[in-house]
Design a protein around this motif. Structure first.
Motif, mmCIF file in Angstrom:
data_model
loop_
_atom_site.group_PDB
_atom_site.id
_atom_site.type_symbol
_atom_site.label_atom_id
_atom_site.label_comp_id
_atom_site.label_asym_id
_atom_site.label_seq_id
_atom_site.Cartn_x
_atom_site.Cartn_y
_atom_site.Cartn_z
ATOM 1 N N PHE A 20 -32.488 -70.758 131.727
ATOM 2 C CA PHE A 20 -32.870 -72.162 131.743
ATOM 3 C C PHE A 20 -31.663 -73.046 132.028
ATOM 4 C CE2 PHE A 20 -35.863 -69.871 129.256
ATOM 5 C CZ PHE A 20 -37.077 -70.509 129.425
ATOM 6 N N TYR A 58 -32.005 -56.561 128.910
ATOM 7 C CA TYR A 58 -33.193 -55.712 128.812
ATOM 8 C C TYR A 58 -33.713 -55.281 130.178
ATOM 9 C CZ TYR A 58 -35.627 -60.288 129.134
ATOM 10 O OH TYR A 58 -36.069 -61.539 129.509
ATOM 11 N N VAL A 91 -40.171 -71.078 124.452
ATOM 12 C CA VAL A 91 -40.542 -70.508 125.756
ATOM 13 C C VAL A 91 -39.603 -69.347 126.079
ATOM 14 C CG1 VAL A 91 -40.757 -70.962 128.216
ATOM 15 C CG2 VAL A 91 -41.415 -72.724 126.581
ATOM 16 N N ALA A 92 -38.308 -69.577 125.868
ATOM 17 C CA ALA A 92 -37.323 -68.531 126.165
ATOM 18 C C ALA A 92 -37.626 -67.278 125.357
ATOM 19 C CB ALA A 92 -35.912 -69.042 125.860
ATOM 20 N N ALA A 93 -37.931 -67.454 124.073
ATOM 21 C CA ALA A 93 -38.219 -66.295 123.227
ATOM 22 C C ALA A 93 -39.440 -65.539 123.740
ATOM 23 C CB ALA A 93 -38.434 -66.753 121.782
ATOM 24 N N LYS A 94 -40.451 -66.278 124.185
ATOM 25 C CA LYS A 94 -41.652 -65.618 124.704
ATOM 26 C C LYS A 94 -41.348 -64.858 125.984
ATOM 27 C CE LYS A 94 -45.257 -68.536 122.890
ATOM 28 N NZ LYS A 94 -46.238 -69.560 123.220
ATOM 29 N N VAL A 95 -40.591 -65.501 126.880
ATOM 30 C CA VAL A 95 -40.232 -64.821 128.127
ATOM 31 C C VAL A 95 -39.512 -63.511 127.810
ATOM 32 C CG1 VAL A 95 -38.810 -64.954 130.201
ATOM 33 C CG2 VAL A 95 -40.150 -66.928 129.508
ATOM 34 N N MET A 96 -38.712 -63.519 126.751
ATOM 35 C CA MET A 96 -37.972 -62.309 126.375
ATOM 36 C C MET A 96 -38.869 -61.284 125.688
ATOM 37 S SD MET A 96 -34.224 -63.636 125.238
ATOM 38 C CE MET A 96 -34.687 -65.042 124.284
ATOM 39 N N GLY A 97 -40.142 -61.600 125.527
ATOM 40 C CA GLY A 97 -41.083 -60.598 125.034
ATOM 41 C C GLY A 97 -41.578 -60.836 123.619
ATOM 42 N N ALA A 98 -41.176 -61.940 122.984
ATOM 43 C CA ALA A 98 -41.585 -62.180 121.603
ATOM 44 C C ALA A 98 -43.001 -62.748 121.558
ATOM 45 C CB ALA A 98 -40.611 -63.147 120.933
ATOM 46 N N GLY A 99 -43.840 -62.182 120.698
ATOM 47 C CA GLY A 99 -45.187 -62.711 120.492
ATOM 48 C C GLY A 99 -45.126 -63.975 119.653
ATOM 49 N N GLN A 100 -46.278 -64.647 119.526
ATOM 50 C CA GLN A 100 -46.330 -65.924 118.824
ATOM 51 C C GLN A 100 -45.781 -65.835 117.396
ATOM 52 O OE1 GLN A 100 -47.319 -69.043 120.216
ATOM 53 N NE2 GLN A 100 -46.198 -69.505 118.354
ATOM 54 N N VAL A 146 -36.766 -57.494 119.736
ATOM 55 C CA VAL A 146 -38.201 -57.669 119.977
ATOM 56 C C VAL A 146 -38.804 -56.359 120.470
ATOM 57 C CG1 VAL A 146 -39.866 -58.802 121.484
ATOM 58 C CG2 VAL A 146 -38.040 -60.137 120.447
ATOM 59 N N ASN A 158 -38.083 -75.437 124.635
ATOM 60 C CA ASN A 158 -37.657 -74.379 125.560
ATOM 61 C C ASN A 158 -37.194 -73.124 124.823
ATOM 62 O OD1 ASN A 158 -38.113 -74.863 128.210
ATOM 63 N ND2 ASN A 158 -36.146 -75.854 128.600
ATOM 64 N N LEU A 159 -36.694 -73.308 123.582
ATOM 65 C CA LEU A 159 -36.247 -72.147 122.810
ATOM 66 C C LEU A 159 -37.415 -71.201 122.591
ATOM 67 C CD1 LEU A 159 -34.033 -73.826 120.065
ATOM 68 C CD2 LEU A 159 -33.281 -72.623 122.123
ATOM 69 N N VAL A 214 -47.177 -64.864 128.820
ATOM 70 C CA VAL A 214 -45.753 -64.825 129.160
ATOM 71 C C VAL A 214 -45.060 -63.578 128.618
ATOM 72 C CG1 VAL A 214 -43.597 -66.117 128.980
ATOM 73 C CG2 VAL A 214 -45.764 -67.317 128.855
ATOM 74 N N GLU A 215 -45.281 -63.309 127.320
ATOM 75 C CA GLU A 215 -44.474 -62.284 126.658
ATOM 76 C C GLU A 215 -44.785 -60.874 127.141
ATOM 77 O OE1 GLU A 215 -46.518 -64.429 125.191
ATOM 78 O OE2 GLU A 215 -47.738 -63.498 123.627
ATOM 79 N N THR A 271 -43.630 -63.617 116.134
ATOM 80 C CA THR A 271 -42.180 -63.408 116.158
ATOM 81 C C THR A 271 -41.460 -64.714 116.490
ATOM 82 O OG1 THR A 271 -42.663 -61.224 117.007
ATOM 83 C CG2 THR A 271 -40.372 -61.925 117.076
#
Ligand code: ADP
Ligand code: MG
Lengths: 261, 359
Positions: free
Chosen positions: B83, B152, A162-171, B104, A159-160, B74-75, A173
């Protein structure tokens, strides 16, 4: 403590002592003041150590071992960590097969790997090169790095990422800022393992090294064959010492990691 | 709807043979607080993940702010998500956790410091910026997760049972906090819970899910007072359900219990002869102590038990067709009744709901 468990503990220690005795025997022998291998030693000196340090071919083999082990460590971490991550997280066709191929060297007898590599590198004209040694050792060490990293990944909450991706981080990052820092202890442990395995390895090294590229264990092996050099206990002692230092460092790191949560 | 923040268009999701979500249409307006409510396994998380983009629909399209984002990773969607286990980065301090989405986005360092400070104040968590998540209580971690999400300014925030790990008192406090943030930020929130009270407290609109389908959607009042199915009536609030048969359709309507007694209902949309459930909320049923007035029905039954819940007492009374619960205020001077007593319960015809009996 009940008698039963006292007996068990005593038996365990006896076994352990029996197994470790050969490695310990060489330590007093290495301080012998004689040009022959004698046990128990009669006189004590650092003469054999001076002989080892003064021997140009011993020194070049030592340098070669450090070079090969360092490069092998770098390669196996660079390959093993991303491979473990991909196998643990991504879902792509052929994933299981790739996993089996990467882990296979752990199961195949080393002598078979060594023979295969010898034939393979010969046909490529790489036989006897340092590159061949590094590649050969990496094939043995990558699976260890991967197994350690995959065990660690199982405890890292997906989930960490997933959370990072939701926040906009690419693979990339996500891998760099989230996965790698959390995998760092496993990467260090894997690196230490890879270094030790490569430094001690003799079978593959024997097959693929050449005149100028022999590692320390290869040099020891030929020394036993041709001259039974009195310096051998010195080298053994130093190798044992190095293993001990590296393992202790690894254990300390893991303990610190667990304490940090 | 032109100004829909989110629109699911005939979205479905199955995993092999397992259907997590049947074909579903759902629209959420900008600024709305919508709760996805349903039992475990009903498809709440699936809907949230379809919107977030962590799961791809097997059929249908997902639109966010009028754009088709079905294939968008997603990103790139620019949403916020909280969560259940918070998913805070264990290796980062509170500050770094909250700063992460800004880093980011390559926000300048000075602005990061300012915005993180502001948002930590907003969630009432100042002074803890240097701690690691594991040094915080559950409630504090929850606030960090919220801060990290709103820092953000995403137009849409998704929350998957965010308060599930907190104890009741803290949960109620955080419910109000989240409502406060929703009002203050004007953001759209889609909130998943299996707790009906939480849904009733927080939502502008509730979407009730059951077995991968939307059972009913509407305001908390609509769903509470006008459930359209027995499932909805049973899931929200307490309900007594009596087995009955429709004897007169229309408004007013009538149902018959197994002992032949007839009950009047303000309306009944089922055809005469249909098997039905006659549903009563405990707060609408009285234990009749005298020849009480203001009741359209008065039925005699046997008291099974009286349960005191602090400020109210619930009397379980067995009548033909099932058990009704009658609720009254717990007063010092209320006349005692004993289990086994013959008692009478009464209610008004408009409070008797007639719904089709499930197969
Ligand atoms: N990755 C998955 N693989 C297989 N089945 C899944 C998966 N994710 C969810 N499901 C199934 O889909 C259904 C809906 O799941 P979910 O949306 O998580 O429910 P909820 O969040 O309401 O508890 C459940 O029956 C669940 O078992
Ligand atoms: Mg869920």
């Amino acid at each position: 403590m009940p008698r039963q468990s006292l007996l068990t503990i005593a038996a365990a220690w006896a076994c352990y002592a029996f197994l470790i005795a050969p490695s310990l025997i060489v330590i007093p022998m290495s301080f012998n003041n004689s040009s022959e291998l004698i046990f128990p030693p009669t006189t004590f000196s650092l003469r054999l150590y001076r002989e080892f340090v003064g021997g140009a071919d011993w020194m070049s083999a030592t340098r070669q071992s450090f070079l090969v082990a360092s490069l092998t460590t770098a390669v196996s971490v660079a390959v093993g960590i991303p491979a473990a991550y991909a196998l643990a997280r991504a879902d792509f066709p052929g994933r299981r097969l790739l996993g089996m191929v990467l882990l296979a060297p752990m199961l195949v007898p080393t002598i078979a790997v060594a023979l295969g590599l010898y034939l393979y590198f010969s046909s490529l004209g790489l036989s006897g090169s340092t590159l061949a040694l590094v590649l050969g050792h990496s094939i043995l060490t990558v699976p260890f790095v991967m197994v350690i990293a995959m065990a660690s990944l199982r405890h890292i909450d997906a989930n960490l990422e997933v959370a990072a991706k939701v926040m906009g981080a690419g693979q990339m990052t996500v891998f760099r800022r989230v996965v790698l820092p959390l995998l760092a202890p496993a990467a260090v442990a894997g690196a230490l393992f890879a270094f030790l395995i490569s430094f001690d390895e003799v079978v593959v090294a024997w097959f693929v090294s050449g005149i100028g590229t022999a590692t320390l264990p290869v040099k020891m092996y030929s020394a036993i064959h041709w001259e039974v050099s009195p310096v051998l206990p010195v080298v053994s002692t130093l190798l044992t010492g190095l293993s001990l230092v590296v393992c202790t460092a690894g254990a300390a790191l893991q303990k610190k990691d667990r304490a940090d949560g | 709807m032109a100004d829909a923040m989110v629109r699911l268009e005939r979205c479905a999701k199955h995993y092999g043979a397992a259907q997590a979500l049947f074909e579903t249409d759902l629209s959420v307006a900008a600024g709305e607080f919508v709760t996805l409510l349903g039992p475990s396994g009903s498809g709440k998380t699936t809907i949230l993940n379809l919107i977030a983009g962590t799961v791809m629909p097997t059929a249908g399209r997902v639109h966010i702010e009028g754009r088709d984002v079905t294939g968008m990773p997603v990103e790139k969607r620019g949403l916020g998500m909280v969560f259940q286990n918070y998913a805070l980065m264990p290796h980062m301090t509170v500050f770094e956790n909250v700063a992460f989405p800004l880093r980011v986005r390559r926000v300048p360092e000075a602005e990061i410091r300012r915005r993180v400070g502001e948002v930590l104040d907003l969630v009432r968590l100042p002074g803890l910026a240097a701690r690691k998540p594991r040094q915080l209580s559950g409630g504090q971690q929850q606030r960090v997760a919220l801060a990290r999400c709103i820092v953000y300014n995403p137009p849409l925030i998704l929350m998957d049972e965010p308060l599930g790990a907190l104890d009741k008192k803290l949960r109620e406090q955080m419910q109000l906090e989240i409502r406060r943030l929703h009002a203050a930020l004007g953001v759209t929130m889609i909130y998943v819970t299996h707790d009906q009270e939480e849904a009733l407290t927080m939502s502008d609109r509730i979407v009730l899910l059951n077995h991968g389908r939307i059972e009913q959607a509407g305001t908390p009042d609509e769903i509470y007072f006008r459930p359209r199915t027995v499932f909805a009536a049973g899931f929200l609030g307490d309900s007594s359900m009596l087995d009955a048969t429709v004897s007169a359709s229309g408004a007013p309507g009538r149902v018959t219990l197994s002992d032949g007694s007839a009950l009047a209902a303000a309306r009944c949309d089922l055809p005469a002869g249909a098997r039905a459930k006659a549903i009563l909320r405990p707060e609408n049923v009285s234990l009749l102590r005298d020849a009480g007035t203001g009741h359209d029905a008065a039925v005699e039954g046997r008291l099974i038990d009286s349960i005191v819940l602090g400020s109210v007492v619930k009397h379980h009374v067995e009548i033909a067709g099932g058990t009704v619960i009658a609720q009254e205020l717990n007063r010092r001077d209320r006349a005692a009744v004993r289990p086994g007593d013959r008692v009478r319960v009464g209610w008004r015809a408009e409070d008797l709901l007639v719904l089709a009996a499930p197969d």
